[in-house]
Design a protein around this motif. Structure first.
Motif, PDB file in Angstrom:
ATOM      1  N   ASP A 103       0.469  -1.433  -0.097  1.00 28.85           N
ATOM      2  CA  ASP A 103       0.135  -0.175  -0.025  1.00 28.85           C
ATOM      3  C   ASP A 103       0.898   1.310   0.029  1.00 28.85           C
ATOM      4  OD1 ASP A 103      -2.765  -1.026   0.494  1.00 28.85           O
ATOM      5  OD2 ASP A 103      -2.394  -2.264   2.083  1.00 28.85           O
ATOM      6  N   SER A 128       3.513   1.839  10.839  1.00 32.15           N
ATOM      7  CA  SER A 128       3.211   0.913  10.561  1.00 32.15           C
ATOM      8  C   SER A 128       2.490   0.352  11.660  1.00 32.15           C
ATOM      9  CB  SER A 128       4.497  -0.206  10.064  1.00 32.15           C
ATOM     10  OG  SER A 128       4.842   0.086   9.404  1.00 32.15           O
ATOM     11  N   ASN A 131      -1.187   1.108  11.528  1.00 29.84           N
ATOM     12  CA  ASN A 131      -1.819   1.135  10.510  1.00 29.84           C
ATOM     13  C   ASN A 131      -2.271  -0.789  10.195  1.00 29.84           C
ATOM     14  OD1 ASN A 131      -2.881   3.762   8.815  1.00 29.84           O
ATOM     15  ND2 ASN A 131      -0.641   4.133   9.882  1.00 29.84           N
ATOM     16  N   LYS A 132      -1.748  -1.465  11.264  1.00 29.13           N
ATOM     17  CA  LYS A 132      -1.077  -3.060  11.129  1.00 29.13           C
ATOM     18  C   LYS A 132      -2.251  -3.451   9.293  1.00 29.13           C
ATOM     19  CE  LYS A 132      -0.149  -3.757  15.343  1.00 29.13           C
ATOM     20  NZ  LYS A 132      -0.780  -4.408  16.898  1.00 29.13           N
ATOM     21  N   ASN A 133      -3.252  -2.259   9.059  1.00 30.75           N
ATOM     22  CA  ASN A 133      -4.101  -3.296   7.827  1.00 30.75           C
ATOM     23  C   ASN A 133      -3.418  -3.105   6.147  1.00 30.75           C
ATOM     24  OD1 ASN A 133      -4.789  -0.552   8.712  1.00 30.75           O
ATOM     25  ND2 ASN A 133      -6.526  -0.215   7.654  1.00 30.75           N
ATOM     26  N   LEU A 134      -2.275  -2.284   6.187  1.00 27.29           N
ATOM     27  CA  LEU A 134      -1.749  -1.746   5.276  1.00 27.29           C
ATOM     28  C   LEU A 134      -0.541  -1.938   5.037  1.00 27.29           C
ATOM     29  CD1 LEU A 134      -2.053   1.966   5.407  1.00 27.29           C
ATOM     30  CD2 LEU A 134      -3.611   0.222   4.332  1.00 27.29           C
ATOM     31  N   LYS A 135      -0.160  -2.347   4.039  1.00 29.47           N
ATOM     32  CA  LYS A 135       0.924  -2.679   3.848  1.00 29.47           C
ATOM     33  C   LYS A 135       1.960  -2.118   3.474  1.00 29.47           C
ATOM     34  CE  LYS A 135      -0.805  -7.469   2.057  1.00 29.47           C
ATOM     35  NZ  LYS A 135      -1.229  -8.556   0.786  1.00 29.47           N
TER      36      LYS A 135
END
Length: 374
Positions: A103, A128, A131-135
């Motif tokens: 992402d 990071s 925003n654990k839902n983002l790569k």
């Protein structure tokens, strides 16, 4: 007389043995050095000198990290910390494996790499975690500059990597590095300026083909430096002291002359070069439907000698008006706090002493604004 002959004969034989041993060791190193060094990884990773081995040359974008590093003895400015990379050689939390789709990618130099802190205490690590839902990919490494940003991103895109958004933390030192040190070639690779004068081809040949010898020489050199440093313990002063090169790299934003003796070309030419390279990056990203954000932040020298609307801020804010998804300016945050306190108090709070890099608190304040922006 017979005694003298015996001595000469002994020294000749000893010298011959040394020469033969030396050449045999080089032959072994040439054919088996890489294998031997790799087999010693589990031992070397426990030593301070592994920090050099995990930083490797790259044929396209100059330098990178080894993949799957888990180094618990990395020496920072004030303490040792853990340093890990994923399967792509991107700095990350330990044990992480990633695909090729992300992402957000963070690009920059040592500030983005997170010098002297555990990953979770760097601003990329904090972001990071929030925003654990983002790569998220940390693409930054010490001594990177826009020419390397271009070469590395192009190489990644050409090899199947995908990003939705890339955030560039443009460093104060980028102008110096790209005008004095790096050259972006027509084929998208990076070379160093004045390669012949530096003997880079010879040094690279020796480093590549005689890795054990190169490593031993590095250890000897490093030990000598550490011994000199220990024998010359500096008295603690009340003001920070930066090395000459750091001051040279910082000066362009508040320098009163168009030419600087340590730079190649004028400062305006250096700025134009950076804009041209970042424009190429913008068009490459646009072609691949990747959003672009630029962030700027002050070194201590800017806080002390520059102004909040620095040349560095103005040029990138202007650049971003028609190109960037977002422009993040950290200068006001630091200058406002300086106005309320003092340069020295702000410096002690956010930077490592006698250095230009952010400490844990500096990384935290960068991450806070970043989390709000996203």
């Amino acid at each position: 007389m017979s005694y003298l002959k015996t001595c000469l004969s002994f020294f000749k034989k000893t010298f011959l043995i040394i020469i033969i041993t030396f050449f045999l060791s080089l032959i072994i190193d040439f054919f088996f050095g890489k294998f031997i060094l790799k087999s010693l990884d589990s031992f070397l990773i426990k030593t301070e000198f592994y920090g050099r081995l995990m930083r490797i040359d790259h044929p396209i974008f100059h330098h990178s990290f080894k993949a799957n590093v888990n180094y618990k003895n990395h020496k920072g400015f004030e303490k040792k910390h853990t340093f890990c990379t994923d399967n792509h050689g991107f700095r990350s939390e330990c044990g992480k494996q990633s695909g090729k789709e992300f992402d957000i990618g963070f690009m920059g130099d040592s500030f983005v790499e997170g010098t002297s802190e555990n990953f979770e205490d760097t601003f990329v690590g904090i972001f990071s975690k929030g925003n654990k839902n983002l790569k998220i990919a940390n693409l930054g490494i010490t001594s990177y500059a826009p020419s390397i940003y271009y070469a590395k991103i192009k190489h990644l895109l050409d090899n199947g990597f995908k990003f939705n958004h890339i955030i560039f933390f443009i460093d104060i030192s980028d102008l110096y590095d790209d005008s004095v040190f790096y050259r972006l070639n027509d084929d998208g690779t990076i070379s160093e300026r004045d390669e012949k004068e530096k003997g880079l081809k010879r040094r690279k040949f020796l480093r590549t083909n005689f890795p054990l010898t190169n490593y031993y020489m590095y250890v000897i050199k490093k030990n000598r430096q550490l011994n000199i440093k220990d024998s010359k313990k500096l008295k603690k002063s009340t003001t920070p002291s930066f090395n000459k090169k750091a001051n040279y790299k910082a000066e362009w934003t508040y320098y009163n002359h168009k030419n600087h003796l340590e730079y190649v070309g004028t400062i305006k030419e250096g700025q134009k070069n950076l804009i041209n390279i970042m424009s190429r990056i913008y068009h490459m990203l646009k072609k691949n439907n990747i959003k672009m954000t630029i962030a700027v932040y002050p070194w201590p020298q800017q806080l002390k000698n520059d102004k909040v609307d620095s040349k560095h801020v103005v040029m990138w804010e202007e650049f971003c008006k028609t190109r960037c998804n977002n422009f993040i300016n950290y200068f006001p945050l630091f200058f406002e706090e300086k106005g309320e306190n003092s340069f020295l108090e702000v410096y002690k709070k956010y930077y490592f002493w006698n250095d230009v890099h952010f400490n844990a608190e500096g990384n935290r304040i960068i991450a806070q604004k970043l989390l709000k922006e996203f």
